[in-house]
Design an enzyme around this catalytic site. Structure first.
Site, PDB file in Angstrom:
ATOM      1  N   GLY A  45      29.449  40.127 -14.836  1.00 51.43           N
ATOM      2  CA  GLY A  45      29.553  41.086 -15.934  1.00 51.43           C
ATOM      3  C   GLY A  45      30.958  41.351 -16.409  1.00 51.43           C
ATOM      4  N   MET A 170      24.767  36.741 -15.993  1.00 57.59           N
ATOM      5  CA  MET A 170      23.533  37.308 -16.527  1.00 57.59           C
ATOM      6  C   MET A 170      22.940  36.421 -17.624  1.00 57.59           C
ATOM      7  SD  MET A 170      22.938  40.153 -14.824  1.00 57.59           S
ATOM      8  CE  MET A 170      23.343  39.049 -13.461  1.00 57.59           C
ATOM      9  N   HIS A 260      30.679  43.921 -24.312  1.00 55.80           N
ATOM     10  CA  HIS A 260      30.903  45.287 -23.835  1.00 55.80           C
ATOM     11  C   HIS A 260      32.321  45.476 -23.305  1.00 55.80           C
ATOM     12  CE1 HIS A 260      30.027  42.990 -20.221  1.00 55.80           C
ATOM     13  NE2 HIS A 260      30.621  43.935 -19.527  1.00 55.80           N
ATOM     14  N   TYR A 265      35.857  39.070 -23.669  1.00 55.14           N
ATOM     15  CA  TYR A 265      35.301  38.369 -24.833  1.00 55.14           C
ATOM     16  C   TYR A 265      36.379  37.424 -25.378  1.00 55.14           C
ATOM     17  CZ  TYR A 265      32.899  37.765 -29.341  1.00 55.14           C
ATOM     18  OH  TYR A 265      32.265  37.253 -30.446  1.00 55.14           O
ATOM     19  N   ILE A 266      36.029  36.160 -25.586  1.00 51.48           N
ATOM     20  CA  ILE A 266      37.016  35.151 -25.983  1.00 51.48           C
ATOM     21  C   ILE A 266      37.057  35.005 -27.504  1.00 51.48           C
ATOM     22  CG2 ILE A 266      37.783  32.764 -25.685  1.00 51.48           C
ATOM     23  CD1 ILE A 266      37.691  34.417 -23.095  1.00 51.48           C
ATOM     24  N   CYS A 402      10.506  41.287  -8.755  1.00 51.48           N
ATOM     25  CA  CYS A 402       9.214  41.448  -9.420  1.00 51.48           C
ATOM     26  C   CYS A 402       9.187  42.815 -10.094  1.00 51.48           C
ATOM     27  CB  CYS A 402       8.049  41.359  -8.431  1.00 51.48           C
ATOM     28  SG  CYS A 402       7.600  39.683  -7.952  1.00 51.48           S
ATOM     29  N   GLY A 484      26.695  47.292 -18.281  1.00 47.34           N
ATOM     30  CA  GLY A 484      26.054  46.615 -19.405  1.00 47.34           C
ATOM     31  C   GLY A 484      26.706  46.844 -20.744  1.00 47.34           C
TER      32      GLY A 484
END
Length: 547
Positions: A45, A170, A260, A265-266, A402, A484
């Protein structure tokens, strides 16, 4: 830094399995097979860390190994601060992570504190030592694309193209989830090494050398009606922009880049290494390039929606970043949780997970058989287990996810504990969950977006959830910020119970696995959702509802 892996087997170094289980989960988060950058203590993350620094990690390990059965270790944003005498039924570990007074709750101020060594960002399951790699998000992603197929395409993605981006810890769940629902996926990631890694681990089927090649292959598989996932090295803004400028239509568009966290972030035109250097040397220029790339990224998604695609935000705060970058209609497409997952939350259903502390995959396969036997009528659950057993290899400690509801969790937990007692399982099982659960999170741009009663930003529920789990006897409980979507945008709680086969563990499991999801049903009933309101009327509902 030496390679870190969790111990396995029956022998323990702590004073009971309650502490040993938490120690193994902590170290498992840094297993190089699943962690993003274990040498930096980052599990996933963007920069989600399991401990504040190496010294804190060593101190936590030492504290767990010496922790008595009537003591509780407190962790403040990844740093151990004290051991207190409590009682045997109390949590062994209580955490708070990345929490700030609301007025100062933003990335800029957080970074200042982080640079001074005063806090750390744990994302969600990294900070709560419950990270298990891609499988941790895989079923949720599978469920989401299943709901997309059901809502828009008659129950299947067969013959449909899904354009998305981000193959990180993720995001790498996306190609498997899309193909499992019959679709054709084109997944862009700016890091060629990551794309290759996902190809080697079979998370994607093919790696294309160019967007043109990816489109050609996608067309072939769509024509045949066969699923395939195609990885592509490219910046999301450039790839999505190409679709728009060349008027190429696609059926579904989403994204799982680390929007986020702007430092992860590239920007367009830079490799990950170049971006890292620029961020260090010219941070203001770097941020401007990031925001311009995000502006193009979100504008392209808006245009693809206008061209007829089903478009949704996958919970990384991309729309809000786009709004800040100048896209006034950035919120014209919905978030995944409010659009596709909310009905499950109303049932108290969510991302329940368990980990075999023995390290033996056979322990997980035995629990799979229990699930299949217990819930014979749940075809979706059977489909999920058949899929994940066939397509997913274990990394780190074997684990399973689950989506079980408030009734199913406690029934399953009781059986698991009995299997440990009888020796059917080689060692205890750690039972935990993602923070994306009904009562566990307040996140107005993600899980609690567009709540029926307008309670999107009410953060009481995850705090109550953590307090309730403490009083119910969980082994580990924590409350955190920013998972997140980033600092200032969410509050969430984590919980773990170690099923060690003892009577005490059974009491812990019975209380926690009923209370934790039941509070989620109450939260949604309180917000006016009819499904939840009907459930709380059940005489067997595990709480007395006062309202």
């Amino acid at each position: 830094m030496e390679i870190i892996k969790s111990p396995t087997g029956k022998e323990i170094t702590c004073k009971s399995w309650q502490q040993e289980g938490l120690l193994r989960l902590l170290l498992n988060c840094l297993d190089p097979d699943i962690a993003k950058a274990p040498e930096e203590l980052v599990a996933y993350g963007g920069r989600g860390k399991v401990a504040r620094d190496i010294e804190s990690l060593k101190a936590i390990v030492n504290a767990l190994m010496n922790l008595e059965n009537d003591e509780t270790l407190l962790i403040q944003s990844g740093k151990p601060v004290g051991v207190f005498r409590t009682f045997e039924y109390a949590p062994r570990v209580i955490m708070a992570g990345a929490l700030l007074v609301p007025h100062w709750s933003n990335w800029e101020y957080f970074h200042k504190l982080e640079e001074r060594g005063l806090t750390a960002f744990g994302q969600s399951t990294a900070g709560s030592w419950a990270y298990i790699g891609t499988q941790g998000i895989l079923q949720g992603t599978w469920e989401t694309f299943g709901q997309v197929a059901k809502r828009h395409f008659g129950g299947t993605l067969k013959g449909k193209m899904v354009l998305t981006s981000g193959l990180g810890e993720m995001g790498s769940a996306q190609p498997l989830a899309i193909t499992a629902n019959g679709g054709v996926a084109i997944v862009a990631d700016v890091d060629r090494a990551i794309v290759k890694k996902r190809l080697i681990s079979s998370m994607i089927d093919i790696m294309a050398d160019s967007l043109g090649e990816a489109l050609e292959m996608a067309g072939e598989y769509i024509a045949k009606g066969e699923p395939v996932s195609i990885g592509l090295c490219g910046n999301a803004a450039d790839v999505y922009g190409y679709f728009v400028s060349h008027k190429i239509t696609t059926d579904v568009v989403t994204d799982q880049t680390p929007a986020h966290d702007l430092e992860s972030y590239i920007p367009s035109g830079l490799s990950p290494r170049e971006a890292h250097l620029l961020a260090e040397e010219e941070p203001e220029r770097y941020e401007k390039m990031v925001m311009e790339t995000i502006r193009r990224h979100v504008r392209a998604m808006v245009e693809l929606k206008n061209m007829g695609a089903v478009v949704f935000d996958y919970g990384n705060n991309l729309r809000e970043q786009g709004r800040k970058a100048g896209i006034e209609d950035a919120f014209c497409f919905p978030g995944f949780a409010s659009e596709y997952i909310r009905p499950l939350f109303c049932e108290g259903r969510g991302p329940f997970r368990w980990v075999a502390l023995s390290g033996d995959p056979e322990d997980i396969y035995k629990t799979d058989e229990v699930i299949l036997s217990l819930f014979k009528g749940d075809t979706r659950l059977h489909d999920w287990l058949n899929f994940v057993e066939r397509r997913f290899m274990f990394h780190g400690l074997p684990a399973r996810v689950c989506w079980l509801n408030y009734k199913e969790r406690s029934v399953f937990g009781k059986i698991i504990n009995e299997m440990v007692t009888s020796g059917k399982l080689k060692a205890p099982i750690a039972i935990t969950r993602d923070h994306m659960d009904a009562a566990a999170v307040a996140s107005p741009f993600r899980e609690t977006e567009a709540m029926k009663d307008g309670s999107d930003a009410i953060a009481d529920w995850p705090v109550l959830n953590a307090l309730l789990n403490c009083s119910s006897g969980a082994t580990l409980v924590g409350i955190y910020q920013g998972g997140g979507v980033g600092i200032g945008y969410s509050i969430h709680s984590g919980v773990t119970v170690i099923a060690d086969g003892t009577e005490q563990a059974q009491k812990r499991l019975d209380h926690v696995l009923k209370a934790d999801p039941a509070l989620g049903v109450i939260r949604y009933a309180d917000a006016g959702y009819e499904t939840a309101r009907e459930i709380i009327k059940d005489p067997d509902f595990p709480a007395k509802v006062v309202s």
